[in-house]
Design an enzyme around this catalytic site. Structure first.
Site, PDB file in Angstrom:
ATOM      1  N   ASP A  67     -10.031  -2.080   4.611  1.00 29.14           N
ATOM      2  CA  ASP A  67      -9.023  -2.927   5.255  1.00 29.14           C
ATOM      3  C   ASP A  67      -9.346  -3.163   6.725  1.00 29.14           C
ATOM      4  O   ASP A  67     -10.274  -2.563   7.276  1.00 29.14           O
ATOM      5  CB  ASP A  67      -7.622  -2.292   5.102  1.00 29.14           C
ATOM      6  CG  ASP A  67      -7.586  -0.796   5.411  1.00 29.14           C
ATOM      7  OD1 ASP A  67      -8.550  -0.285   6.017  1.00 29.14           O
ATOM      8  OD2 ASP A  67      -6.593  -0.141   5.070  1.00 29.14           O
ATOM      9  N   ASP A 136       3.733   6.714   3.559  1.00 25.95           N
ATOM     10  CA  ASP A 136       4.550   6.122   2.491  1.00 25.95           C
ATOM     11  C   ASP A 136       3.787   6.072   1.161  1.00 25.95           C
ATOM     12  O   ASP A 136       4.215   5.400   0.228  1.00 25.95           O
ATOM     13  CB  ASP A 136       5.034   4.714   2.896  1.00 25.95           C
ATOM     14  CG  ASP A 136       3.885   3.741   3.168  1.00 25.95           C
ATOM     15  OD1 ASP A 136       2.713   4.131   2.999  1.00 25.95           O
ATOM     16  OD2 ASP A 136       4.154   2.591   3.536  1.00 25.95           O
ATOM     17  N   HIS A 138       0.692   4.903   0.717  1.00 28.37           N
ATOM     18  CA  HIS A 138      -0.212   3.765   0.520  1.00 28.37           C
ATOM     19  C   HIS A 138      -1.669   4.195   0.469  1.00 28.37           C
ATOM     20  O   HIS A 138      -2.066   5.185   1.082  1.00 28.37           O
ATOM     21  CB  HIS A 138       0.008   2.661   1.569  1.00 28.37           C
ATOM     22  CG  HIS A 138      -0.378   2.996   2.979  1.00 28.37           C
ATOM     23  ND1 HIS A 138       0.402   2.663   4.062  1.00 28.37           N
ATOM     24  CD2 HIS A 138      -1.476   3.601   3.498  1.00 28.37           C
ATOM     25  CE1 HIS A 138      -0.193   3.041   5.173  1.00 28.37           C
ATOM     26  NE2 HIS A 138      -1.335   3.629   4.858  1.00 28.37           N
ATOM     27  N   GLU A 143       1.056  -1.330   0.667  1.00 22.21           N
ATOM     28  CA  GLU A 143       2.360  -0.749   0.942  1.00 22.21           C
ATOM     29  C   GLU A 143       3.196  -0.675  -0.342  1.00 22.21           C
ATOM     30  O   GLU A 143       2.839  -1.304  -1.352  1.00 22.21           O
ATOM     31  CB  GLU A 143       3.071  -1.608   1.999  1.00 22.21           C
ATOM     32  CG  GLU A 143       2.322  -1.697   3.331  1.00 22.21           C
ATOM     33  CD  GLU A 143       2.367  -0.402   4.141  1.00 22.21           C
ATOM     34  OE1 GLU A 143       2.405   0.699   3.557  1.00 22.21           O
ATOM     35  OE2 GLU A 143       2.351  -0.485   5.388  1.00 22.21           O
TER      36      GLU A 143
HETATM   37  C1  GLP Z   1      -4.116   3.648   7.593  1.00 22.91           C
HETATM   38  C2  GLP Z   1      -5.236   3.128   6.710  1.00 22.91           C
HETATM   39  C3  GLP Z   1      -5.348   3.912   5.425  1.00 22.91           C
HETATM   40  C4  GLP Z   1      -5.334   5.402   5.745  1.00 22.91           C
HETATM   41  C5  GLP Z   1      -4.041   5.778   6.397  1.00 22.91           C
HETATM   42  C6  GLP Z   1      -3.900   7.263   6.684  1.00 22.91           C
HETATM   43  O1  GLP Z   1      -2.891   3.137   7.292  1.00 22.91           O
HETATM   44  N1  GLP Z   1      -5.110   1.754   6.388  1.00 22.91           N
HETATM   45  O2  GLP Z   1      -6.539   3.546   4.735  1.00 22.91           O
HETATM   46  O3  GLP Z   1      -5.519   6.138   4.569  1.00 22.91           O
HETATM   47  O4  GLP Z   1      -3.997   5.058   7.625  1.00 22.91           O
HETATM   48  O5  GLP Z   1      -4.349   7.569   7.955  1.00 22.91           O
HETATM   49  P1  GLP Z   1      -4.654   9.034   8.487  1.00 22.91           P
HETATM   50  O6  GLP Z   1      -5.918   9.447   7.803  1.00 22.91           O
HETATM   51  O7  GLP Z   1      -4.859   8.858   9.951  1.00 22.91           O
HETATM   52  O8  GLP Z   1      -3.496   9.864   8.136  1.00 22.91           O
END
Ligand code: GLP
Length: 263
Positions: A67, A136, A138, A143
């Site tokens: 993404d 959440d 995702h 989402e």
């Molecule tokens: C973002 C990314 C996700 C990732 C998530 C968790 O929203 N788009 O791909 O898994 O963050 O982030 P973290 O690893 O910092 O908890």
């Protein structure tokens, strides 16, 4: 679902790196799906170490990131392309034309999404997709209520995601982009292996829900229950709410030798 519970963040990162290394050794021209966020940083560090000290070769590897924020300035350090360059790409021998990260600009975004899907197909599909999980539930930026059949597209971020990601934007929520381009749940489910990492107490509730709860688009990570080869690597903190924690540990420690050697 294979659930591996590591002692801590470093061990989680090492286990994940070994799985990625074995994939590259088995198929030097592997197509890797990559993730951003704080969770995979230790894994990227360890991959860089393996490249520098053990000669792990990325010259034939192709990558597709999950993404990207839409509208984020080209030179912003939190633009996922820049994050990936500083954490991984600039420190390994990957060919620049083998790197794919979704666009950060609105112009022709729909055409871009189709092009991205086509490029994944042309590369022969993703062999191993690395994933994190949002608060959440995702995966990528899919989402709650994202269709399990969804493909690469534009998504509006949930307010909880904007809040969670404000830590990367000087804790200023107004600076976090509201939109992103993301691979769909359907795109992700087509990868041959899924490798989801999670760490920290904050993720314990959502981790238990996506592994042990019902399959629901309210928690898009629960789509992993539909995949033929999902591997989840956790640290003790993020595994702490699992009812089957002891079972997962028992299964891993009694894994038939043949499989342990293959990993
Ligand atoms: C973002 C990314 C996700 C990732 C998530 C968790 O929203 N788009 O791909 O898994 O963050 O982030 P973290 O690893 O910092 O908890």
């Amino acid at each position: 679902m294979e659930v591996v519970i590591a002692k801590n963040y470093d061990e989680m990162s090492k286990i994940a790196t070994n799985i990625i290394r074995d994939q590259i050794l088995k198929k030097p021209n592997s197509v890797l799906g990559l993730a951003t966020g704080g969770t995979p940083v230790g894994t990227y560090k360890e991959l860089v170490r393996m490249h520098k000290q053990e000669g792990l070769d990325f010259s034939k590897v192709i990558t597709f990131n999950l993404d990207e924020y839409l509208g984020i300035p080209d030179d912003h350090p939190e633009r996922y392309m820049n994050f990936m360059k500083s954490n991984l790409f600039n420190q390994i021998n990957i060919r620049p034309d083998a790197i794919h990260v979704p666009t950060n600009i609105w112009e022709h975004v729909e055409e871009f999404c189709q092009w991205y899907e086509d490029e994944i197909d042309k590369a022969g599909g993703i062999d191993l997709q690395l994933l994190g999980i949002g608060p959440d539930g995702h995966i990528a930026f899919n989402e709650p209520t994202s269709s399990f059949a969804s493909r690469t597209r534009v998504k509006t971020l949930d307010e909880s995601t904007i809040k969670a990601n404000a830590r990367f934007f000087n804790n200023d929520e107004s600076k976090v982009p509201k939109y992103a381009v993301t691979m769909g749940v359907g795109t992700i489910l087509e990868a041959k292996t899924l490798l989801l990492l999670a760490n920290g107490k904050k993720k314990a509730g959502i981790v238990a829900q996506f592994i042990e709860g019902p399959i629901t688009s309210m928690i898009t990570a629960s789509a992993l229950q539909l995949h033929p080869k999902p591997i989840v690597v956790l640290d003790e903190d993020s595994a702490s709410d699992l009812k089957l924690k002891d079972y997962f540990k028992w299964v891993y420690s009694n894994k038939p030798k043949k499989y342990l050697e293959e990993q």
